[in-house]
Design an enzyme around this catalytic site. Structure first.
Site, PDB file in Angstrom:
ATOM      1  N   TYR A   1       0.843  -1.202   0.000  1.00 47.81           N
ATOM      2  CA  TYR A   1       0.000   0.000   0.000  1.00 47.81           C
ATOM      3  C   TYR A   1       0.874   1.246   0.000  1.00 47.81           C
ATOM      4  CZ  TYR A   1       0.989   0.653   5.002  1.00 47.81           C
ATOM      5  OH  TYR A   1       1.612   0.860   6.206  1.00 47.81           O
ATOM      6  N   CYS A   2       0.272   2.351  -0.412  1.00 49.50           N
ATOM      7  CA  CYS A   2       0.905   3.674  -0.297  1.00 49.50           C
ATOM      8  C   CYS A   2      -0.137   4.618   0.290  1.00 49.50           C
ATOM      9  CB  CYS A   2       1.469   4.143  -1.639  1.00 49.50           C
ATOM     10  SG  CYS A   2       0.264   4.296  -2.985  1.00 49.50           S
TER      11      CYS A   2
END
Length: 353
Positions: free
Chosen positions: A96-97
């Site tokens: 994820y970011c």
């Protein structure tokens, strides 16, 4: 090769199924908060992220993407070289970011191309954060909280630990906040977490509890040091928590405070700086007297006076205001903070739960 997009709720419920949780954000973003168990593999570090953002604003989106793509490719390659060589074919990462966009997408694509079954968090950390906030509004209502109320130094925290040793469910807000909840409550060499990190730690702790069993917790102010306990939890404790008042004689309370805050003896000036914040409440003359006592090493005297003149009146006003039925709560008298005494008190509380 496989790349699967998962929503925040599903990812939260399945965290234990992923072999690694990888945060592709910059180190400063990661330091503020992250998903439970996450590792930081920055696709752009803080300086690179600023550079790309500046190019985007001041030059053009195309130039920013050119430079960004080169940096991302270099960084992803380094992460693969450093961290992926020993991973088996069955390794299942969640990536994820910030918003589930290009940074996590780039890393997730490379991992899936290698052949790993890779998952990408839809909406990124932003979606996870929204989930945490939503759950912190709803989760407290599920639990039967047993609130340990008592004046400063009466052994509430140690009793909470003894209850945990006896197998009770415990929510230790001060441990999560890395703070004892008073002007002197900061722990030496252990900074408090940022608010978002505290929220996530609290979210984890609440999700791990069984609603079918009581949960023991200390009475706390809304703010524990610099972090704020969510409104829903504070209201649940104050309006529905079943209180037990913990009492201890003054000399035993002072002895506990000398143990818990003994580190100030090595740095009395830190103590003096902290209690400067009490001048408005207690007056400069009183605070300066406490500072003189501290500098002279008269710790028993200064703690006893601060209990009588500051902490006890403050506690009584707060509890009378927020726990309307406290006068009817049962009282548990602790002889001292010794292990045997605390374990016996914990067993007594559990027998009544």
């Amino acid at each position: 090769m496989s790349l699967t997009i998962v929503e925040a709720r599903e990812a939260a419920d399945r965290l234990g199924e992923f072999d690694s949780v990888i945060d592709a954000r910059s180190p400063s973003e990661f330091a503020e908060d992250f998903l439970p168990g996450a590792l930081n593999w920055p696709v752009l570090d803080d300086g690179e992220r600023r550079l790309v953002g500046t190019l985007y604003k001041q030059v053009s989106a195309l130039q920013a993407r050119k430079v960004g793509a080169a940096l991302v490719a270099k960084n992803v390659a380094q992460h693969i070289e450093r961290h992926v060589a020993d991973k088996p074919r069955e390794w299942r990462p969640l990536v994820y970011c910030w918003r589930g966009g290009q940074r996590s997408g780039s890393l997730a694509w490379f991992l899936s191309q290698i052949g790993f079954r890779t998952f990408q968090l839809a909406g990124g950390y932003k979606a996870f954060r929204a989930l945490v906030r939503e759950d912190l509004e709803q989760l407290p209502a599920r639990f039967d909280f047993r609130v340990l109320a008592g004046r400063t130094g009466s052994g509430k925290t140690r009793l909470l630990q003894a209850l945990r040793d006896q197998g009770a469910q415990v929510l230790d807000l001060e441990a999560l906040a890395c703070h004892r909840g008073s002007v002197l409550g900061g722990l030496p060499d252990k900074p408090q977490p940022p608010q978002k990190r505290f929220d996530t730690l609290l979210w984890q702790a609440l999700r791990a509890l069984d609603p079918a069993r009581p949960v023991f917790v200390e009475s706390e102010s809304q703010k524990v040091g610099s972090v704020r306990v969510p409104d829903a939890l504070i209201l649940r404790l104050r309006e529905h928590g079943r209180c037990t008042v913990v009492e201890m004689a003054e000399d035993a309370r002072v002895a506990l405070l000398l143990e818990d805050y003994g580190f100030f003896a090595a740095d009395p000036e830190r103590f003096c700086r902290l209690i400067d914040g009490l001048v408005e409440l207690r007056g400069r003359e009183t605070v300066q007297r406490w500072q003189r006592q501290a500098r002279a090493g008269a710790w028993s005297e200064v703690f006893a006076e601060m209990m009588r003149e500051h902490y006890d009146p403050l506690y009584l006003r707060s509890m009378d205001k927020h726990f309307l039925h406290l006068a009817q709560a049962p009282c548990l008298v602790l002889r001292d903070g010794g292990t045997d005494n605390l374990q016996a008190a914990a067993r007594e509380l559990l027998s009544q739960a």
